[in-house]
Scaffold this active site. Structure first.
Site, short mmCIF file in Angstrom:
data_model
loop_
_atom_site.label_atom_id
_atom_site.label_comp_id
_atom_site.label_asym_id
_atom_site.label_seq_id
_atom_site.Cartn_x
_atom_site.Cartn_y
_atom_site.Cartn_z
N ASN A 35 0.82 -1.20 0.00
CA ASN A 35 0.00 0.00 0.00
C ASN A 35 0.85 1.25 0.00
OD1 ASN A 35 -2.26 -1.57 0.00
ND2 ASN A 35 -2.75 -1.28 2.15
N TYR B 84 -1.14 -6.87 13.18
CA TYR B 84 -2.14 -5.89 12.77
C TYR B 84 -2.47 -4.89 13.88
CZ TYR B 84 -6.21 -4.18 10.22
OH TYR B 84 -7.10 -3.40 9.55
N ILE C 269 -3.70 1.53 7.93
CA ILE C 269 -3.14 0.18 7.88
C ILE C 269 -3.75 -0.58 6.70
CG2 ILE C 269 -2.67 -1.88 9.24
CD1 ILE C 269 -1.69 0.76 10.46
N GLU C 270 -5.03 -0.38 6.46
CA GLU C 270 -5.72 -1.15 5.43
C GLU C 270 -5.31 -0.73 4.02
OE1 GLU C 270 -7.71 -3.68 5.50
OE2 GLU C 270 -8.09 -3.89 7.64
N SER C 271 -5.34 0.57 3.74
CA SER C 271 -5.19 1.03 2.35
C SER C 271 -4.24 2.20 2.18
CB SER C 271 -6.56 1.44 1.82
OG SER C 271 -7.09 2.51 2.58
#
Length: 691
Positions: free
Chosen positions: A47, A251, A147-149
């Site tokens: 990412n 995570y 964190i995701e994208s």
């Protein structure tokens, strides 16, 4: 022996002080946990790399940065512990060596990436905070998309997770996100954030712990439940930490480190970049097909800016004809779009929207019209049977419907006649004897001094009288002479078919009457052919013939073909009298006599008449003078028609029986004529049908 004692004393001497130090500081497992197998999640690396490529054109270094150094500053553990503990959060943000490793990653080799998504946060964080506050969730969850994208709304993972919140298609549709070829609302910041907030709230209702909620958001509730089970039912994230999948272990520590660096970036000499975005936008409802390039060129707006404001349109196409979609535009351009809406939709539409609505295949000569007969395929139908029912061939049905094979699907709609275009009338030719007869009678009844008849003034009376007389003759009743004499003669435009056309109409009517409905009956225990035939009002010999039965006793479970006769169509066909040349001759003679009688009683006016050969019809026009109305004697009542009788069969109802005798007979009429107190009937019962 002495050597062993020395080694044992050395080990104890090292462990006891360590144990005392841990006990003195009251450190928990979450503060001392380490993981040598810990790896950086692949999604984070990918990412951030994609972030540098996609955002470089939209971001620029800040001119207000207070730091003159571009190197990281390391702090002792106590500083990190106090900083995390002092953050105003509802969620528990603990410190341990795993969290420290992610802090060092963000402030060290990924510091350039942090500068980029710090600049992007000014645009997206207000959207996240509004949705989280709407559902009463901790606002620090806004760091989760980092964190995701890495705050990239169009990014997609190897597994297919897409958007800021990395929704899979199944999860997205559970929370009302539309996903198709042209539109993917997982990429829509507003819609996807609202869905993510509802999903997080549902997960918290399951676990009641935000660290477990974050872990379940990443790897799914199933994996978290397995880890809880393997740990003996523990519900603390750091207790079940070793039982979680390897990629999920990092995570929650990465989330804690992101929360730290987003608040203390200046302490590590990190300067956020400035993100160039449209600060003021308006929404437009689009109800037609639209390409973003049409808007960009017509309104002179950057296509990249439109894509940034509308990331949900994957192919730059807004499918407005499917349903209304929202288009985000800069506020300065929104009023111009509303004014020039039609022009924008039409601008280079064939160039940007290449889909065609109708295409005729090369060599395909289908002539099926919209008003042709249609047939809905039932289970067990085939082309040969359907063609036989409608008097056509299988080749014609295949041609009219563009079929390449004989395979059909239940529920499929087939054109079973060629039909005629809606704006055309079927030409009708009149035989020469009929033309001569009409011309002779017309010339005798029209002259210069004869009144013309206006066909707009109750022009249907003559035909109504004609059909009434035809029906009276069919039942043997004489027409009322008084009514015939006093009725106002009006001669409308009459299309006169010849003998060939009449024969064709009779054949068509006969084919309609022969149409039957095919059903299938599954034989049950104890049923006989006689019972089945009585149930469907058919003959048992016909059932045997249709199914080629060799025995009079059907097998249990056997499927029998039953052709139900179209009784209602047959009844209507019998009630309608056919129009022959003799009938037309009688109509002309009656009208002629009536016109002559009227002409004797009133002053004459100018007359115009003609025989229109192109439409094969007779037209007589009349301008009726103003005269006082005369009292005419009331016509004599027709003799009462004798009621008929009907024998009740199995499955009959009052409504069904009434339907067989036309729309003038109702169930209540039959019930009243037979003095029935309820609508229950018995097989074999005789019913009087009023006329």
């Amino acid at each position: 022996m002495l050597k062993k004692l020395f080694i044992a004393g050395f080990i104890l001497g090292g462990i006891v002080p360590l144990f005392g130090q841990v006990h003195k500081n009251e450190l928990s497992i979450k503060e001392t946990i380490t993981d040598r197998e810990l790896t950086i999640p692949e999604e984070i690396e990918r990412n951030f790399d994609q972030l540098l490529v996609d955002w470089k054109k939209d971001l620029s270094p800040s001119l207000n940065c207070t730091s003159n150094f571009d190197t990281d500053v390391a702090y002792p553990d106590s500083v990190y512990i106090n900083r995390l503990y002092s953050l105003p959060t509802e969620m528990e943000l603990v410190y341990n060596p795993v969290v420290r490793s992610y802090i060092d990653m963000y402030t060290g080799r990924m510091r350039r990436s942090v500068e980029y998504f710090l600049g992007k946060s000014d645009y997206y964080f207000p959207i996240f905070e509004q949705a989280l506050d709407k559902y009463n969730l901790p606002l620090e969850l806004k760091y989760l998309p980092i964190i995701e994208s890495a705050l990239n709304p169009t990014i997609a993972s190897r597994m297919g997770a897409t958007g800021l919140w990395q929704f899979m298609i199944g999860t997205g549709k559970m929370y009302d996100l539309e996903v198709n070829t042209l539109v993917d609302e997982r990429r829509d910041p507003l819609r996807s954030t609202d869905a993510a907030a509802r999903y997080l709230k549902d997960l918290y209702g399951i676990y009641g712990d935000w660290n477990l909620v974050i872990a379940a958001y990443n790897c799914g509730p199933g994996n978290v439940n397995k880890a809880i089970k393997r740990s003996g039912g523990q519900t603390d994230y750091w207790t079940i930490y070793p039982y979680l999948p390897k990629e999920t272990r990092g995570y929650v520590p990465a989330f804690i480190a992101a929360a730290y660096v987003m608040n203390y970036y200046s302490a590590h000499n990190i300067c956020p970049f400035e993100y160039k975005y449209t600060h003021s936008t308006d929404t437009i409802l689009v109800d037609k097909q639209l390409h973003l390039q049409q808007v960009a060129e017509y309104l002179n707006v950057s296509l990249d800016e439109l894509r940034t404001l509308n990331p949900q349109y994957k192919k730059d196409i807004v499918p407005g004809e499917f349903k209304g979609y929202v288009l985000n535009l800069p506020s300065i351009n929104a009023p111009e779009f509303e004014v020039q809406r039609d022009s924008i939709f039409a601008y280079k539409a064939t160039e940007f929207l290449s889909h065609r609505k109708v295409v005729n295949p090369n060599g395909y000569m289908a002539i099926a019209a919209t008003n042709g007969a249609k047939y809905k395929v039932r289970r067990g139908d085939n082309l040969a049977a359907i063609a036989g029912k409608h008097g056509v061939t299988t080749a014609q049905i295949k041609q009219w419907n563009g079929l390449k094979s004989n395979r059909l699907k239940a529920g499929q709609i087939l054109a079973v006649s060629a039909g005629m275009p809606a704006n055309k009338e079927i030409p009708q030719e009149i035989s020469q004897p009929t033309q001569d007869l009409l011309a002779e009678n017309t010339s005798q009844t029209t002259s210069e001094n004869q009144p013309s008849i206006d066909n707009n003034d109750s022009s249907s009376n003559s035909l109504s009288d004609y059909f009434a007389k035809m029906q009276e003759r069919a039942i043997g009743a004489d027409p009322d002479p008084a009514s015939t004499k006093e009725s106002e003669p009006h001669l409308p435009v009459v299309n006169v078919p010849d003998s060939d056309t009449s024969e064709l109409a009779d054949n068509t009517r006969g084919r309609d009457i022969q149409r039957v409905q095919t059903i299938y009956h599954k034989v049950r225990i104890g049923e006989t052919l006689t019972q089945i035939a009585s149930k469907y009002n058919v003959d048992r010999e016909d059932i045997s013939s249709w199914n080629k039965l060799k025995s009079s006793v059907p097998k249990v479970g056997q499927r029998l073909v039953i052709h139900l006769p179209a009784q209602k169509e047959a009844l209507v066909a019998e009630e309608l009298p056919s129009i022959s040349e003799e009938s037309i001759e009688q109509v002309v003679a009656d009208v002629k006599t009536s016109v002559q009688d009227k002409a004797a009683d009133r002053p004459l006016a100018s007359t115009s008449s003609m025989v229109t050969s192109s439409s094969k019809s007779v037209t007589v026009k009349k301008e009726e003078p103003k005269v006082e109305k005369k009292n005419t004697p009331k016509p004599a009542k027709e003799p009462a028609k004798q009621p008929s009788t009907y024998t009740v069969k199995k499955g009959d109802t009052l409504g069904g029986i009434a339907g067989k005798y036309g729309s003038k007979i109702t169930a209540k009429d039959i019930q009243k004529a037979n003095n029935l107190t309820s609508d229950k009937l018995s097989i074999g019962q005789k019913l009087r049908i009023p006329r």
